[in-house]
Motif scaffolding. Structure first.
Motif, PDB file in Angstrom:
ATOM      1  N   GLU A 192      20.542  23.060  45.694  1.00 39.26           N
ATOM      2  CA  GLU A 192      21.233  21.795  45.264  1.00 39.26           C
ATOM      3  C   GLU A 192      20.495  20.707  44.702  1.00 39.26           C
ATOM      4  O   GLU A 192      20.780  20.089  43.811  1.00 39.26           O
ATOM      5  N   ALA A 193      18.836  20.879  44.994  1.00 40.73           N
ATOM      6  CA  ALA A 193      18.207  19.800  44.494  1.00 40.73           C
ATOM      7  C   ALA A 193      17.884  20.223  42.859  1.00 40.73           C
ATOM      8  O   ALA A 193      17.862  19.359  41.972  1.00 40.73           O
ATOM      9  N   VAL A 194      17.690  21.356  42.471  1.00 33.94           N
ATOM     10  CA  VAL A 194      17.485  21.900  41.225  1.00 33.94           C
ATOM     11  C   VAL A 194      18.604  21.500  40.439  1.00 33.94           C
ATOM     12  O   VAL A 194      18.426  20.947  39.233  1.00 33.94           O
ATOM     13  N   MET A 195      19.828  22.044  40.725  1.00 39.47           N
ATOM     14  CA  MET A 195      21.143  21.738  40.158  1.00 39.47           C
ATOM     15  C   MET A 195      21.241  20.112  39.918  1.00 39.47           C
ATOM     16  O   MET A 195      21.733  19.805  38.902  1.00 39.47           O
ATOM     17  N   ALA A 196      21.107  19.440  40.873  1.00 38.02           N
ATOM     18  CA  ALA A 196      21.330  17.806  40.801  1.00 38.02           C
ATOM     19  C   ALA A 196      20.435  17.316  39.672  1.00 38.02           C
ATOM     20  O   ALA A 196      20.864  16.455  38.947  1.00 38.02           O
ATOM     21  N   VAL A 197      19.298  17.635  40.154  1.00 39.17           N
ATOM     22  CA  VAL A 197      18.238  17.113  38.866  1.00 39.17           C
ATOM     23  C   VAL A 197      18.453  17.465  37.459  1.00 39.17           C
ATOM     24  O   VAL A 197      18.470  16.465  36.542  1.00 39.17           O
ATOM     25  N   VAL A 198      18.851  18.795  37.397  1.00 39.50           N
ATOM     26  CA  VAL A 198      19.200  19.290  35.952  1.00 39.50           C
ATOM     27  C   VAL A 198      20.153  18.618  35.470  1.00 39.50           C
ATOM     28  O   VAL A 198      20.384  18.158  34.206  1.00 39.50           O
ATOM     29  N   PHE A 199      21.404  18.465  36.044  1.00 39.89           N
ATOM     30  CA  PHE A 199      22.623  17.897  35.586  1.00 39.89           C
ATOM     31  C   PHE A 199      22.612  16.377  35.564  1.00 39.89           C
ATOM     32  O   PHE A 199      23.356  15.898  34.533  1.00 39.89           O
ATOM     33  N   CYS A 200      21.829  15.866  36.379  1.00 37.54           N
ATOM     34  CA  CYS A 200      21.924  14.525  36.132  1.00 37.54           C
ATOM     35  C   CYS A 200      20.834  14.033  35.119  1.00 37.54           C
ATOM     36  O   CYS A 200      21.119  13.183  34.329  1.00 37.54           O
ATOM     37  N   LEU A 201      19.785  14.833  34.526  1.00 37.44           N
ATOM     38  CA  LEU A 201      19.073  14.496  33.624  1.00 37.44           C
ATOM     39  C   LEU A 201      20.194  14.854  32.349  1.00 37.44           C
ATOM     40  O   LEU A 201      19.952  14.233  31.211  1.00 37.44           O
ATOM     41  N   GLY A 202      20.764  15.985  32.200  1.00 37.64           N
ATOM     42  CA  GLY A 202      21.622  16.245  31.149  1.00 37.64           C
ATOM     43  C   GLY A 202      22.642  15.015  30.835  1.00 37.64           C
ATOM     44  O   GLY A 202      23.012  14.659  29.897  1.00 37.64           O
ATOM     45  N   ALA A 203      23.349  14.413  32.130  1.00 34.14           N
ATOM     46  CA  ALA A 203      23.996  13.622  31.948  1.00 34.14           C
ATOM     47  C   ALA A 203      23.419  12.209  31.523  1.00 34.14           C
ATOM     48  O   ALA A 203      24.166  11.741  30.671  1.00 34.14           O
ATOM     49  N   VAL A 204      22.305  12.135  31.711  1.00 39.57           N
ATOM     50  CA  VAL A 204      21.675  10.830  31.263  1.00 39.57           C
ATOM     51  C   VAL A 204      21.463  11.053  29.780  1.00 39.57           C
ATOM     52  O   VAL A 204      21.414   9.847  28.956  1.00 39.57           O
ATOM     53  N   LEU A 205      20.960  12.365  29.171  1.00 46.82           N
ATOM     54  CA  LEU A 205      20.797  12.514  27.726  1.00 46.82           C
ATOM     55  C   LEU A 205      22.115  12.251  27.100  1.00 46.82           C
ATOM     56  O   LEU A 205      22.179  12.122  25.835  1.00 46.82           O
ATOM     57  N   LEU A 206      23.102  12.599  27.720  1.00 40.79           N
ATOM     58  CA  LEU A 206      24.662  12.264  26.945  1.00 40.79           C
ATOM     59  C   LEU A 206      25.175  11.064  26.994  1.00 40.79           C
ATOM     60  O   LEU A 206      26.340  10.899  26.751  1.00 40.79           O
ATOM     61  N   LEU A 207      24.669  10.297  27.713  1.00 36.18           N
ATOM     62  CA  LEU A 207      25.221   8.882  27.851  1.00 36.18           C
ATOM     63  C   LEU A 207      25.377   8.154  26.594  1.00 36.18           C
ATOM     64  O   LEU A 207      26.561   7.497  26.474  1.00 36.18           O
ATOM     65  N   PRO A 208      24.623   8.310  25.455  1.00 38.88           N
ATOM     66  CA  PRO A 208      24.980   7.484  24.409  1.00 38.88           C
ATOM     67  C   PRO A 208      26.351   8.125  23.917  1.00 38.88           C
ATOM     68  O   PRO A 208      26.917   7.186  22.810  1.00 38.88           O
ATOM     69  N   VAL A 209      26.815   9.118  24.078  1.00 36.35           N
ATOM     70  CA  VAL A 209      27.975   9.646  23.535  1.00 36.35           C
ATOM     71  C   VAL A 209      28.997   8.904  24.131  1.00 36.35           C
ATOM     72  O   VAL A 209      30.138   8.533  23.297  1.00 36.35           O
ATOM     73  N   LEU A 210      28.962   8.326  25.220  1.00 32.38           N
ATOM     74  CA  LEU A 210      30.154   7.624  25.748  1.00 32.38           C
ATOM     75  C   LEU A 210      30.336   6.017  25.004  1.00 32.38           C
ATOM     76  O   LEU A 210      31.347   5.469  25.238  1.00 32.38           O
ATOM     77  N   PHE A 211      29.373   5.666  24.281  1.00 30.62           N
ATOM     78  CA  PHE A 211      29.278   4.645  23.647  1.00 30.62           C
ATOM     79  C   PHE A 211      30.004   4.670  22.250  1.00 30.62           C
ATOM     80  O   PHE A 211      30.255   3.482  21.516  1.00 30.62           O
TER      81      PHE A 211
END
Length: 305
Positions: A192-211
């Motif tokens: 759970e910890a590994v997947m949470a960190v990896v996917f939250c980091l991926g989400a942060v990297l994709l935040l500019p897409v939402l703008f």
């Protein structure tokens, strides 16, 4: 007799873990197979990049909640480059995969993306971790890739977009790379910890897409359902299963088992999206089944391949 029984039980334990891990990976791949169909059923005009970004945002949040409910993210130090690589390749996969599916169709996009990844994963597993996939993996991969090839080249009513296929190949490479990175992060940490960190980091990297994309579709009933399904089921649940399975399954074998995804995607594309396959393409389905069966059988033996 008691000593012999204990020895037999000890010898059987790795095989049981490997077989159980294989089933978890197959379950995850089955869920992944519906991701392209879910995107295709989203509101018209939706940007595939925004779909990928919202998938990671919702999925990452769900995994983070699960991780904290089960003890948090751990106290050890996370390797910077390994964690960044895992999150980065997860983000790249979203962009390349969903764009490929939007250009070339669910069946072809998924088949090319996942069909190209076993060979890449086998090479990476050998170079980075010293894993030797073995003969069964080779036979299974050849059978499965032959099935994928028939499904792709025999698609009568499916248009082949060259750029879409190249993007799908990029997605396959990203998938193999982030699988490898996640495998490296798992020892000493909960799934759970590994997947949470990896996917939250991926989400942060994709935040500019939402703008830079239109987000009006998200507040529609259909759009909200697509986002929740992709985030909670296709991302949080499936990758939690995948991470647990990956603990006892070599990278190359895990990626080959994931070829269940294009099989599911092709069937869903035919059943729900009106995509049509010729008899030649349909002949690829039993080959894919055969490849998965060979690998699953080999992993029920005394050692994982």
């Amino acid at each position: 007799m008691d000593i012999q029984a204990e020895n037999n039980a000890a010898a059987a334990a790795p095989a049981a873990r490997s077989a159980g891990g294989a089933l978890l990976v197959l379950a995850a791949a089955t869920l992944w197979g519906s991701s392209g169909t879910a995107q295709a059923l989203s509101p018209a005009g939706v940007s595939p990049w925004s779909v990928g970004a919202f998938r990671l945002l919702v999925g990452g949040a769900a995994l983070l909640l699960l991780a904290f409910m089960k003890g948090g993210l751990g106290k050890g130090r996370w390797p910077f480059w390994g964690t960044l690589a895992a999150g980065g390749f997860v983000a790249i996969y979203q962009l390349t995969f969903f764009t490929a599916v939007s250009r070339t169709g669910v069946a072809v996009g998924t088949l090319v993306a996942i069909g190209s990844s076993p060979v890449i994963a086998g090479i990476l597993g050998f170079l980075v971790r010293g894993e030797r996939p073995g003969r069964a993996w080779g036979i299974a991969t050849v059978l499965a890739l032959a099935g994928c090839s028939l499904l792709v080249t025999g698609g009568g009513g499916i248009a082949i977009d060259v750029v879409g296929v190249l993007l799908a190949l990029g997605a396959g490479t990203s998938y193999a790379c982030y699988t490898m990175a996640i495998k490296v992060l798992l020892p000493g940490r909960t799934s759970e910890a590994v997947m949470a960190v990896v996917f939250c980091l991926g989400a942060v990297l994709l935040l500019p897409v939402l703008f830079v994309t239109d987000l009006a579709w998200v507040v529609t009933p259909r759009g909200a359902m697509v986002v929740l399904y992709l985030g909670i089921v296709i991302t949080a649940l499936s990758y939690w299963l995948f991470a647990m399975g990956l603990r006892s399954v070599p990278v190359a074998s895990a990626v080959t088992l994931s070829l269940a995804e294009p099989l599911v995607a092709a069937l869903l594309g035919i059943l729900f999206l009106g995509e049509r396959l010729t008899p030649t393409a349909l002949a690829g389905i039993p080959l894919l089944f055969a490849g998965l069966a060979v690998l699953a059988y080999s992993m029920s033996g005394k050692r994982a391949v």
